[in-house]
Design a protein around this motif. Structure first.
Motif, PDB file in Angstrom:
ATOM      1  N   ASP A 124       0.805  -1.295   0.045  1.00 28.99           N
ATOM      2  CA  ASP A 124       0.024   0.066  -0.095  1.00 28.99           C
ATOM      3  C   ASP A 124       0.800   1.398  -0.092  1.00 28.99           C
ATOM      4  O   ASP A 124       0.451   2.408  -0.251  1.00 28.99           O
ATOM      5  CB  ASP A 124      -0.941  -0.032   1.198  1.00 28.99           C
ATOM      6  N   ARG A 125       2.030   1.096   0.475  1.00 29.11           N
ATOM      7  CA  ARG A 125       3.080   2.302   0.451  1.00 29.11           C
ATOM      8  C   ARG A 125       3.764   2.647  -0.897  1.00 29.11           C
ATOM      9  O   ARG A 125       4.434   3.547  -0.901  1.00 29.11           O
ATOM     10  CB  ARG A 125       4.042   2.048   1.593  1.00 29.11           C
ATOM     11  N   PHE A 126       3.634   1.527  -1.818  1.00 31.58           N
ATOM     12  CA  PHE A 126       4.659   2.014  -3.093  1.00 31.58           C
ATOM     13  C   PHE A 126       3.839   1.604  -4.310  1.00 31.58           C
ATOM     14  O   PHE A 126       4.154   1.963  -5.455  1.00 31.58           O
ATOM     15  CB  PHE A 126       6.034   1.272  -2.803  1.00 31.58           C
ATOM     16  N   ILE A 127       2.825   0.547  -4.053  1.00 31.33           N
ATOM     17  CA  ILE A 127       1.918   0.569  -5.513  1.00 31.33           C
ATOM     18  C   ILE A 127       1.432   1.627  -6.111  1.00 31.33           C
ATOM     19  O   ILE A 127       1.583   1.927  -7.195  1.00 31.33           O
ATOM     20  CB  ILE A 127       0.880  -0.632  -5.307  1.00 31.33           C
ATOM     21  N   PRO A 128       0.883   2.624  -5.220  1.00 32.97           N
ATOM     22  CA  PRO A 128       0.209   3.679  -5.705  1.00 32.97           C
ATOM     23  C   PRO A 128       1.169   4.837  -6.433  1.00 32.97           C
ATOM     24  O   PRO A 128       1.056   5.227  -7.189  1.00 32.97           O
ATOM     25  CB  PRO A 128      -0.371   4.585  -4.646  1.00 32.97           C
ATOM     26  N   LEU A 129       2.456   4.494  -5.789  1.00 34.16           N
ATOM     27  CA  LEU A 129       3.570   5.475  -6.388  1.00 34.16           C
ATOM     28  C   LEU A 129       3.989   4.820  -7.726  1.00 34.16           C
ATOM     29  O   LEU A 129       4.076   5.824  -8.468  1.00 34.16           O
ATOM     30  CB  LEU A 129       4.734   5.656  -5.288  1.00 34.16           C
ATOM     31  N   ALA A 130       4.091   3.582  -7.705  1.00 33.92           N
ATOM     32  CA  ALA A 130       4.378   3.114  -8.857  1.00 33.92           C
ATOM     33  C   ALA A 130       3.657   3.180 -10.060  1.00 33.92           C
ATOM     34  O   ALA A 130       3.986   3.517 -11.024  1.00 33.92           O
ATOM     35  CB  ALA A 130       4.645   1.451  -8.786  1.00 33.92           C
ATOM     36  N   GLU A 131       2.302   3.292  -9.564  1.00 33.77           N
ATOM     37  CA  GLU A 131       1.190   3.652 -10.771  1.00 33.77           C
ATOM     38  C   GLU A 131       1.193   4.945 -11.196  1.00 33.77           C
ATOM     39  O   GLU A 131       0.897   5.246 -12.187  1.00 33.77           O
ATOM     40  CB  GLU A 131      -0.335   3.243  -9.994  1.00 33.77           C
ATOM     41  N   GLN A 132       1.324   5.933 -10.154  1.00 36.64           N
ATOM     42  CA  GLN A 132       1.469   7.267 -10.730  1.00 36.64           C
ATOM     43  C   GLN A 132       2.581   7.752 -11.459  1.00 36.64           C
ATOM     44  O   GLN A 132       2.576   8.750 -12.244  1.00 36.64           O
ATOM     45  CB  GLN A 132       1.463   8.306  -9.351  1.00 36.64           C
ATOM     46  N   ASN A 133       3.826   6.913 -11.600  1.00 29.71           N
ATOM     47  CA  ASN A 133       4.858   7.309 -11.850  1.00 29.71           C
ATOM     48  C   ASN A 133       5.494   6.322 -13.144  1.00 29.71           C
ATOM     49  O   ASN A 133       6.589   6.421 -13.542  1.00 29.71           O
ATOM     50  CB  ASN A 133       6.127   7.509 -11.075  1.00 29.71           C
ATOM     51  N   GLY A 134       4.590   5.423 -13.659  1.00 33.52           N
ATOM     52  CA  GLY A 134       4.780   4.728 -14.757  1.00 33.52           C
ATOM     53  C   GLY A 134       5.693   3.618 -14.615  1.00 33.52           C
ATOM     54  O   GLY A 134       6.306   3.178 -15.325  1.00 33.52           O
ATOM     55  N   LEU A 135       5.746   3.333 -13.078  1.00 33.92           N
ATOM     56  CA  LEU A 135       6.694   2.007 -12.878  1.00 33.92           C
ATOM     57  C   LEU A 135       6.097   0.947 -12.799  1.00 33.92           C
ATOM     58  O   LEU A 135       6.616  -0.241 -12.363  1.00 33.92           O
ATOM     59  CB  LEU A 135       7.475   2.429 -11.867  1.00 33.92           C
ATOM     60  N   ILE A 136       4.850   1.073 -12.872  1.00 34.83           N
ATOM     61  CA  ILE A 136       4.049  -0.283 -12.357  1.00 34.83           C
ATOM     62  C   ILE A 136       4.155  -1.297 -13.402  1.00 34.83           C
ATOM     63  O   ILE A 136       4.307  -2.561 -13.179  1.00 34.83           O
ATOM     64  CB  ILE A 136       2.434   0.074 -12.204  1.00 34.83           C
ATOM     65  N   GLY A 137       4.353  -0.994 -14.804  1.00 33.96           N
ATOM     66  CA  GLY A 137       4.516  -2.025 -15.819  1.00 33.96           C
ATOM     67  C   GLY A 137       6.062  -2.676 -15.349  1.00 33.96           C
ATOM     68  O   GLY A 137       5.807  -4.115 -15.590  1.00 33.96           O
ATOM     69  N   LYS A 138       6.798  -2.180 -14.931  1.00 37.69           N
ATOM     70  CA  LYS A 138       8.011  -2.709 -14.771  1.00 37.69           C
ATOM     71  C   LYS A 138       8.164  -3.734 -13.100  1.00 37.69           C
ATOM     72  O   LYS A 138       8.630  -4.782 -13.054  1.00 37.69           O
ATOM     73  CB  LYS A 138       9.371  -1.445 -14.284  1.00 37.69           C
ATOM     74  N   LEU A 139       7.252  -3.009 -12.313  1.00 32.76           N
ATOM     75  CA  LEU A 139       6.787  -3.583 -11.175  1.00 32.76           C
ATOM     76  C   LEU A 139       6.258  -5.062 -11.514  1.00 32.76           C
ATOM     77  O   LEU A 139       6.712  -6.299 -10.890  1.00 32.76           O
ATOM     78  CB  LEU A 139       6.141  -2.785 -10.200  1.00 32.76           C
ATOM     79  N   THR A 140       5.182  -4.962 -12.131  1.00 34.99           N
ATOM     80  CA  THR A 140       4.361  -6.258 -12.689  1.00 34.99           C
ATOM     81  C   THR A 140       5.253  -7.291 -13.405  1.00 34.99           C
ATOM     82  O   THR A 140       5.266  -8.472 -12.966  1.00 34.99           O
ATOM     83  CB  THR A 140       3.217  -5.816 -13.555  1.00 34.99           C
ATOM     84  N   SER A 141       6.055  -6.797 -14.229  1.00 36.77           N
ATOM     85  CA  SER A 141       7.008  -7.595 -15.076  1.00 36.77           C
ATOM     86  C   SER A 141       7.801  -8.163 -13.993  1.00 36.77           C
ATOM     87  O   SER A 141       8.121  -9.758 -14.093  1.00 36.77           O
ATOM     88  CB  SER A 141       7.680  -7.065 -15.993  1.00 36.77           C
ATOM     89  N   TRP A 142       8.476  -7.664 -13.086  1.00 35.87           N
ATOM     90  CA  TRP A 142       9.461  -8.239 -11.968  1.00 35.87           C
ATOM     91  C   TRP A 142       8.745  -9.277 -11.293  1.00 35.87           C
ATOM     92  O   TRP A 142       9.062 -10.314 -10.943  1.00 35.87           O
ATOM     93  CB  TRP A 142       9.863  -7.207 -11.188  1.00 35.87           C
ATOM     94  N   VAL A 143       7.465  -9.013 -10.758  1.00 29.51           N
ATOM     95  CA  VAL A 143       6.515  -9.735  -9.841  1.00 29.51           C
ATOM     96  C   VAL A 143       6.272 -11.223 -10.816  1.00 29.51           C
ATOM     97  O   VAL A 143       6.627 -12.340 -10.403  1.00 29.51           O
ATOM     98  CB  VAL A 143       5.327  -9.363  -9.501  1.00 29.51           C
ATOM     99  N   ILE A 144       5.969 -10.971 -11.799  1.00 25.39           N
ATOM    100  CA  ILE A 144       5.673 -12.143 -12.749  1.00 25.39           C
ATOM    101  C   ILE A 144       6.837 -13.086 -13.203  1.00 25.39           C
ATOM    102  O   ILE A 144       6.806 -14.082 -13.171  1.00 25.39           O
ATOM    103  CB  ILE A 144       4.919 -11.691 -14.186  1.00 25.39           C
ATOM    104  N   GLU A 145       8.033 -12.378 -13.341  1.00 20.84           N
ATOM    105  CA  GLU A 145       9.181 -13.147 -13.425  1.00 20.84           C
ATOM    106  C   GLU A 145       9.643 -13.901 -12.328  1.00 20.84           C
ATOM    107  O   GLU A 145       9.796 -15.054 -12.408  1.00 20.84           O
ATOM    108  CB  GLU A 145      10.361 -12.322 -13.914  1.00 20.84           C
ATOM    109  N   LYS A 146       9.669 -13.368 -11.197  1.00 26.55           N
ATOM    110  CA  LYS A 146       9.674 -14.105  -9.976  1.00 26.55           C
ATOM    111  C   LYS A 146       8.699 -15.424  -9.963  1.00 26.55           C
ATOM    112  O   LYS A 146       9.185 -16.269  -9.274  1.00 26.55           O
ATOM    113  CB  LYS A 146       9.713 -13.188  -8.896  1.00 26.55           C
ATOM    114  N   VAL A 147       7.612 -15.089 -10.181  1.00 27.41           N
ATOM    115  CA  VAL A 147       6.563 -16.090  -9.925  1.00 27.41           C
ATOM    116  C   VAL A 147       6.694 -17.144 -10.614  1.00 27.41           C
ATOM    117  O   VAL A 147       6.547 -18.351 -10.436  1.00 27.41           O
ATOM    118  CB  VAL A 147       5.142 -15.322 -10.202  1.00 27.41           C
ATOM    119  N   VAL A 148       7.064 -16.842 -11.743  1.00 31.95           N
ATOM    120  CA  VAL A 148       7.427 -18.002 -12.960  1.00 31.95           C
ATOM    121  C   VAL A 148       8.665 -18.738 -12.476  1.00 31.95           C
ATOM    122  O   VAL A 148       8.789 -20.128 -12.663  1.00 31.95           O
ATOM    123  CB  VAL A 148       7.464 -17.277 -14.405  1.00 31.95           C
ATOM    124  N   GLN A 149       9.546 -18.165 -12.011  1.00 34.66           N
ATOM    125  CA  GLN A 149      10.797 -19.024 -11.457  1.00 34.66           C
ATOM    126  C   GLN A 149      10.420 -19.724 -10.179  1.00 34.66           C
ATOM    127  O   GLN A 149      10.849 -20.918 -10.044  1.00 34.66           O
ATOM    128  CB  GLN A 149      11.984 -17.926 -10.924  1.00 34.66           C
TER     129      GLN A 149
END
Ligand code: C2E
Ligand code: CA
Ligand code: CA
Length: 401
Positions: A199-224
């Motif tokens: 809750d402390r950084f997802i909104p920040l990621a969404e507002q600053n165009g970083l969410i795509g990177k964050l989601t990719s990071w999460v999905i890659e980790k999940v796949v591993q």
């Protein structure tokens, strides 16, 4: 009016109720929990004598009072600094309490709970205990506000330098009592701030165009992780949260399908959770993306169901495979017949539309028993486990087989 000395620097609990006996009784319960209580039979007296609030104070507020009612009190509190968190009390039906709760939230007031009269002392005490002591409370409500704000640059580095980490929370299949799915929940392992909740950084990621990177990071980790579990002979599917912004990226389905194919993973083992409110934006684009994700075999879950504004036709149009009932309804199913009806209706609706139905925020055996009676498919919540690091989840999965 009763007045007590402030003990141990614990937060003060103010109480306003025009029934002196109830006021006295509730004040005694407050004192028993080690907090200090200040009771008022009239709201005007309260505002005269308490011009400012200490941080973390609580106000137990009767909605129905002759001179200034609870709704007016909330309106005034909303204009003050640092207003107390509220426990609402009403002798009227639960519909009134719910509307008052919504109104309070619209005023940005923190509502701890709302209670119908007669107030059960045990329940009231439990609420106070939970509010002041439980780490659950801290996890759910305070990690959003405590601590400093982060910058875009910091978050960008955290993603790049792998300072994010995933915790996993199991979903229990109610009929077989087995863990069949786990939800990945991101945390930031911050060098100074410790473990920081989303809750402390997802909104920040969404507002600053970083969410795509964050989601990719999460999905890659999940796949591993999923690959490791498969290698270890553990069969468990994974759910990942994606953001409203992610479903505006038209290439998402292809990128995901490619990633899964490269890692020889069955797309049906992955479900993307989208909140109801995420569907509010560009419906045509999100529909295009969601439909193609489904065509590729990836599961789609509608998260926090019941809190947003999705219409029935939207539910019908988007090819969801799963419906997750928001924890605010589940939390109340034992006491609140309306909450129970809502949960029951969500389960029937989900099943009617051929979706799996998952209840979040399952914290007690009673919650689970009711959900079983209502034929809910899966349950997720502290009753089974808090979100835990991957190693812990692996141990748990091994111990289950
Ligand atoms: P959510 O998707 O509704 O996730 C469930 C949240 O409920 C988690 O909070 C979890 O710790 C909490 N929870 C689980 N069981 C219980 C329970 O029995 N009782 C109570 N009171 N709470 C319970 P968390 O991990 O702090 O995540 C908060 C939200 O952050 C998530 O809500 C999700 O919307 C978002 N989020 C988490 N990870 C990601 C991510 O990788 N990407 C995106 N876009 N959002 C994420
Ligand atoms: Ca979720
Ligand atoms: Ca949720």
């Amino acid at each position: 009016m009763s007045n007590w000395e402030n003990k141990n620097n614990m937060p003060t609990v103010y109480l306003i109720d025009d029934e002196p006996e109830l006021l006295e009784l509730l004040s005694d319960v407050v004192e028993l929990t080690g907090l200090s209580a200040q009771g008022y039979t009239r709201a005007s007296m309260f505002f005269e004598q308490v011009p400012t609030f200490e941080p973390d104070s609580i106000l137990v507020l009767d909605l129905h009072m002759p001179e200034m009612d609870g709704i007016e009190v909330m309106r005034r509190l909303a204009q003050m600094n640092n207003p107390p968190a509220l426990i609402l009390i009403s002798g009227h039906d639960t519909g009134v309490l719910h509307s008052a709760e919504k109104l309070g939230q619209a005023h940005n007031l923190k509502i701890i709970a709302s209670l119908g009269k007669p107030v059960t002392i045990g329940h009231f005490r439990q609420l106070l205990d939970q509010h002041t002591q439980s780490d659950k409370w801290i996890q759910r409500n305070d990690h959003q506000t405590i601590g400093r704000k982060f910058t875009e640059v910091e978050l960008h580095r955290a993603i790049r330098d792998d300072h994010l980490t995933l915790h996993y929370q199991p979903q229990f299949e109610i009929a077989t009592e087995k863990i069949t799915v786990v939800e990945a929940l991101v945390r930031w392992q911050h060098p100074e701030e410790g473990l920081v909740y989303p809750d402390r950084f997802i909104p920040l990621a969404e507002q600053n165009g970083l969410i795509g990177k964050l989601t990719s990071w999460v999905i890659e980790k999940v796949v591993q992780q999923e690959q490791q579990w498969q290698k270890a002979g553990l069969s468990v599917a994974v759910s990942v949260n994606i953001s409203a912004v992610d479903i505006t990226s038209l290439t998402l389905p292809e990128q995901l399908a490619e990633l899964l194919a490269d890692n020889k993973l069955d797309p049906t083992r992955l479900t993307l959770e989208v909140t109801e409110s995420a569907l509010m934006g560009e419906l045509v684009t999100s529909l295009d993306i969601l439909t193609r994700l489904r065509l590729k075999g990836i599961g789609l879950s509608i998260d926090d169901f019941g809190t947003g504004y999705s219409s029935l036709s939207q539910l019908h149009r988007v090819p969801f495979t799963e419906l997750k009932i928001d924890r605010s309804f589940v939390y109340n199913i034992t006491e609140d017949t309306e909450a129970r009806s809502i949960v029951k209706t969500c389960i029937l609706l989900g099943h009617e539309l051929n979706m799996w139905v998952v209840a979040e925020g399952v914290e007690t055996k009673e919650h689970l028993d009711i959900l079983r009676q209502l034929c809910c498919d899966r349950a997720q919540g502290y009753l089974f486990s808090k979100p835990v690091p991957a190693e812990k989840m692996t141990e748990r999965l091994h111990s289950e087989t």
